[in-house]
Enzyme design. Structure first.
Site, PDB file in Angstrom:
ATOM      1  N   GLY A   1      -6.239  -0.419  -6.032  1.00 26.22           N
ATOM      2  CA  GLY A   1      -6.821  -0.885  -7.288  1.00 26.22           C
ATOM      3  C   GLY A   1      -5.829  -1.687  -8.102  1.00 26.22           C
TER       4      GLY A   1
ATOM      5  N   GLN B   1      -1.819  -5.543 -15.310  1.00 25.12           N
ATOM      6  CA  GLN B   1      -0.798  -5.703 -14.272  1.00 25.12           C
ATOM      7  C   GLN B   1      -0.548  -7.164 -13.904  1.00 25.12           C
ATOM      8  OE1 GLN B   1      -2.714  -2.436 -11.783  1.00 25.12           O
ATOM      9  NE2 GLN B   1      -0.563  -2.193 -11.243  1.00 25.12           N
TER      10      GLN B   1
ATOM     11  N   CYS C   1       2.015   3.144  -7.540  1.00 25.15           N
ATOM     12  CA  CYS C   1       1.511   2.079  -8.403  1.00 25.15           C
ATOM     13  C   CYS C   1       2.165   0.773  -7.986  1.00 25.15           C
ATOM     14  CB  CYS C   1       1.837   2.406  -9.862  1.00 25.15           C
ATOM     15  SG  CYS C   1       1.284   1.128 -11.000  1.00 25.15           S
ATOM     16  N   LEU C   2       1.360  -0.270  -7.890  1.00 25.65           N
ATOM     17  CA  LEU C   2       1.883  -1.583  -7.484  1.00 25.65           C
ATOM     18  C   LEU C   2       2.889  -2.116  -8.503  1.00 25.65           C
ATOM     19  CD1 LEU C   2      -1.452  -3.121  -6.191  1.00 25.65           C
ATOM     20  CD2 LEU C   2       0.461  -2.281  -4.805  1.00 25.65           C
TER      21      LEU C   2
ATOM     22  N   HIS D   1      -6.459   6.242 -12.670  1.00 25.75           N
ATOM     23  CA  HIS D   1      -5.214   5.460 -12.652  1.00 25.75           C
ATOM     24  C   HIS D   1      -5.412   4.091 -13.323  1.00 25.75           C
ATOM     25  CE1 HIS D   1      -1.340   4.180 -10.565  1.00 25.75           C
ATOM     26  NE2 HIS D   1      -1.868   3.016 -10.895  1.00 25.75           N
ATOM     27  N   GLU D   2      -6.489   3.390 -12.952  1.00 25.93           N
ATOM     28  CA  GLU D   2      -6.693   2.028 -13.469  1.00 25.93           C
ATOM     29  C   GLU D   2      -7.094   2.041 -14.954  1.00 25.93           C
ATOM     30  OE1 GLU D   2      -5.423  -0.071 -11.663  1.00 25.93           O
ATOM     31  OE2 GLU D   2      -5.533   1.003  -9.768  1.00 25.93           O
TER      32      GLU D   2
ATOM     33  N   HIS E   1      -4.123   2.392 -16.959  1.00 29.45           N
ATOM     34  CA  HIS E   1      -3.432   1.095 -17.134  1.00 29.45           C
ATOM     35  C   HIS E   1      -3.979   0.347 -18.351  1.00 29.45           C
ATOM     36  CE1 HIS E   1      -0.568   0.425 -13.932  1.00 29.45           C
ATOM     37  NE2 HIS E   1      -1.421   0.693 -12.972  1.00 29.45           N
TER      38      HIS E   1
HETATM   39 NI    NI Z   1      -0.994   1.163 -10.978  1.00 33.80          NI
END
Ligand code: NI
Length: 167
Positions: free
Chosen positions: A46, A51, A90-91, A132-133, A136
């Site tokens: 995701g 981000q 997490c990216l 998670h998203e 963010h």
């Molecule tokens: Ni993340």
């Protein structure tokens, strides 16, 4: 359709609250496409608009067993149930993962690309990705759910068979 650079911790945009989308116009649809392209390029589960440095409430989720990516505009968790400890990455925090406490299942709502209200009950990876998203979008990272940053585990030490859960 553009692959955008993913901002990394401690970039300030990851700590800001994204703004509610008033109207799903071309710019929002284009943002969703960029998020999908970027997510596919890096191969995560995701991605949230923060981000890539856009403070609008848009997330995309691609589950491994689904053909189409999910796009949610103004997503919200409306109910959480239970607790479970699961691995998460997490990216925007490359090279690490940790065990995070998440809900067993959640109810969520959001708009799709056609501005239609979607309500869903989610468990497993989808519930985790939604939590998670949406975190963010509120400037929250999974780090914030840990007692200490010492709980971060370098990815070198993870077993090879553990699936990527970066989001
Ligand atoms: Ni993340």
């Amino acid at each position: 359709m553009t692959v955008r650079p993913i901002l990394e911790y401690p970039h300030v945009a990851l700590r800001q609250k994204a703004k509610k989308v008033r109207k799903i116009d071309k710019s929002i649809l284009s943002l969703a496409d960029d998020l999908i392209d970027t997510l596919y390029e890096v191969g995560g589960v995701g991605l949230a608009a923060n981000q890539i440095g856009v403070l609008r409430r848009v997330i995309v989720i691609q589950l491994p067993d689904e053909e189409e990516p999910r796009v949610y505009v103004n997503p919200e968790i409306t109910h959480r149930e239970g607790e479970r400890d699961i691995e998460e990455g997490c990216l925007s925090i490359p090279g690490y993962h940790a065990i995070v406490t998440r809900s067993i299942w959640v109810k969520a709502k959001g708009l799709d690309r056609q501005s239609k209200l979607i309500r869903l009950r989610a468990e497993d990876l989808l519930a985790q990705a939604l939590e998670h998203e949406i975190d963010h979008l509120n400037g929250i990272l999974y780090l914030d759910h840990l007692e200490s940053h010492q709980d971060l585990i370098p990815n070198d030490h993870r077993p090879a068979e553990v699936a990527e859960v970066g989001a």
